[in-house]
Write a protein that holds these residues in place. Structure first.
Motif, PDB file in Angstrom:
ATOM      1  N   PHE A   1       0.811  -1.053   0.063  1.00  7.37           N
ATOM      2  CA  PHE A   1       0.105  -0.172   0.093  1.00  7.37           C
ATOM      3  C   PHE A   1       0.808   1.123   0.112  1.00  7.37           C
ATOM      4  O   PHE A   1       1.757   1.441   0.752  1.00  7.37           O
ATOM      5  N   ARG A   2       0.498   2.085  -0.985  1.00  5.77           N
ATOM      6  CA  ARG A   2       1.435   3.329  -0.952  1.00  5.77           C
ATOM      7  C   ARG A   2       0.551   4.782  -0.492  1.00  5.77           C
ATOM      8  O   ARG A   2       1.370   5.600  -0.345  1.00  5.77           O
ATOM      9  N   GLY A   3      -0.583   4.678  -0.574  1.00  2.38           N
ATOM     10  CA  GLY A   3      -1.432   6.011  -0.435  1.00  2.38           C
ATOM     11  C   GLY A   3      -2.708   5.888  -0.798  1.00  2.38           C
ATOM     12  O   GLY A   3      -3.306   4.895  -1.595  1.00  2.38           O
TER      13      GLY A   3
ATOM     14  N   LEU B   1      -3.271  11.394  -0.557  1.00  4.25           N
ATOM     15  CA  LEU B   1      -3.283  11.510   0.779  1.00  4.25           C
ATOM     16  C   LEU B   1      -1.933  10.304   1.125  1.00  4.25           C
ATOM     17  O   LEU B   1      -2.072   9.091   0.629  1.00  4.25           O
ATOM     18  N   LYS B   2      -1.199  10.879   1.895  1.00 10.33           N
ATOM     19  CA  LYS B   2      -0.023   9.736   2.262  1.00 10.33           C
ATOM     20  C   LYS B   2       0.125  10.001   3.865  1.00 10.33           C
ATOM     21  O   LYS B   2       0.155  11.192   4.357  1.00 10.33           O
TER      22      LYS B   2
ATOM     23  N   TRP C   1      -1.483  12.926   8.497  1.00 11.77           N
ATOM     24  CA  TRP C   1      -1.538  12.631   7.092  1.00 11.77           C
ATOM     25  C   TRP C   1      -1.105  13.905   6.288  1.00 11.77           C
ATOM     26  O   TRP C   1      -1.308  14.749   6.832  1.00 11.77           O
ATOM     27  N   TYR C   2      -0.481  13.655   5.097  1.00 17.10           N
ATOM     28  CA  TYR C   2      -0.090  14.674   4.167  1.00 17.10           C
ATOM     29  C   TYR C   2      -1.402  14.649   2.984  1.00 17.10           C
ATOM     30  O   TYR C   2      -1.512  13.628   2.334  1.00 17.10           O
TER      31      TYR C   2
ATOM     32  N   PRO D   1       0.748  21.558  -0.653  1.00 21.89           N
ATOM     33  CA  PRO D   1       0.778  20.294   0.501  1.00 21.89           C
ATOM     34  C   PRO D   1       0.439  20.793   1.900  1.00 21.89           C
ATOM     35  O   PRO D   1       0.892  22.117   2.139  1.00 21.89           O
ATOM     36  N   PHE D   2      -0.224  20.339   2.627  1.00 17.67           N
ATOM     37  CA  PHE D   2      -0.406  20.466   3.998  1.00 17.67           C
ATOM     38  C   PHE D   2      -0.711  19.026   4.824  1.00 17.67           C
ATOM     39  O   PHE D   2      -1.090  18.373   4.343  1.00 17.67           O
TER      40      PHE D   2
END
Length: 111
Positions: free
Chosen positions: A32-34, A55-56, A72-73, A81-82
């Motif tokens: 799983f990567r995001g 979402l990562k 989460w980013y 990005p935030f």
């Protein structure tokens, strides 16, 4: 990489990222990567274009952490990005259709 549609779930998943956002996927397809989410035109502001966001999970965080701590980013080409809390990421996953991104593992070949 492989995309698989995720859906809302009341039952926890083995993958902590999926469980964190209340999502399920029919079957795992590798590492799983995001998540990918498509935010429709005009959702954030009247002139916002439709665009994909990712979402990562923030490195070093887990699903057992505080719900209000950023974990989460949101990688957003329009807004920048935030960081998001688990609560904000969960709400985002409930608002839009979400795709899970998996890195496919190639089968090992015999010598």
């Amino acid at each position: 990489l492989k995309l698989e549609a995720c859906s809302s779930s009341e039952t926890p998943q083995k993958n902590s990222e999926l469980a964190d956002l209340g999502l399920t996927v029919p079957r795992a397809h590798g590492k799983f990567r995001g998540f990918l989410v498509y935010e429709l035109e005009g959702q954030v502001s009247f002139d916002a274009p439709g665009h994909w966001i990712a979402l990562k999970r923030a490195p070093g965080t887990s699903d057992s952490e505080d719900m209000e701590r950023p974990s989460w980013y949101r990688l957003d080409p329009v807004r920048g990005p935030f960081a998001l809390t688990r609560v904000d990421a969960f709400r985002l996953a409930r608002r839009y259709r979400v795709w899970c991104l998996f890195e496919q593992v190639a089968p090992k070949s015999e010598p």
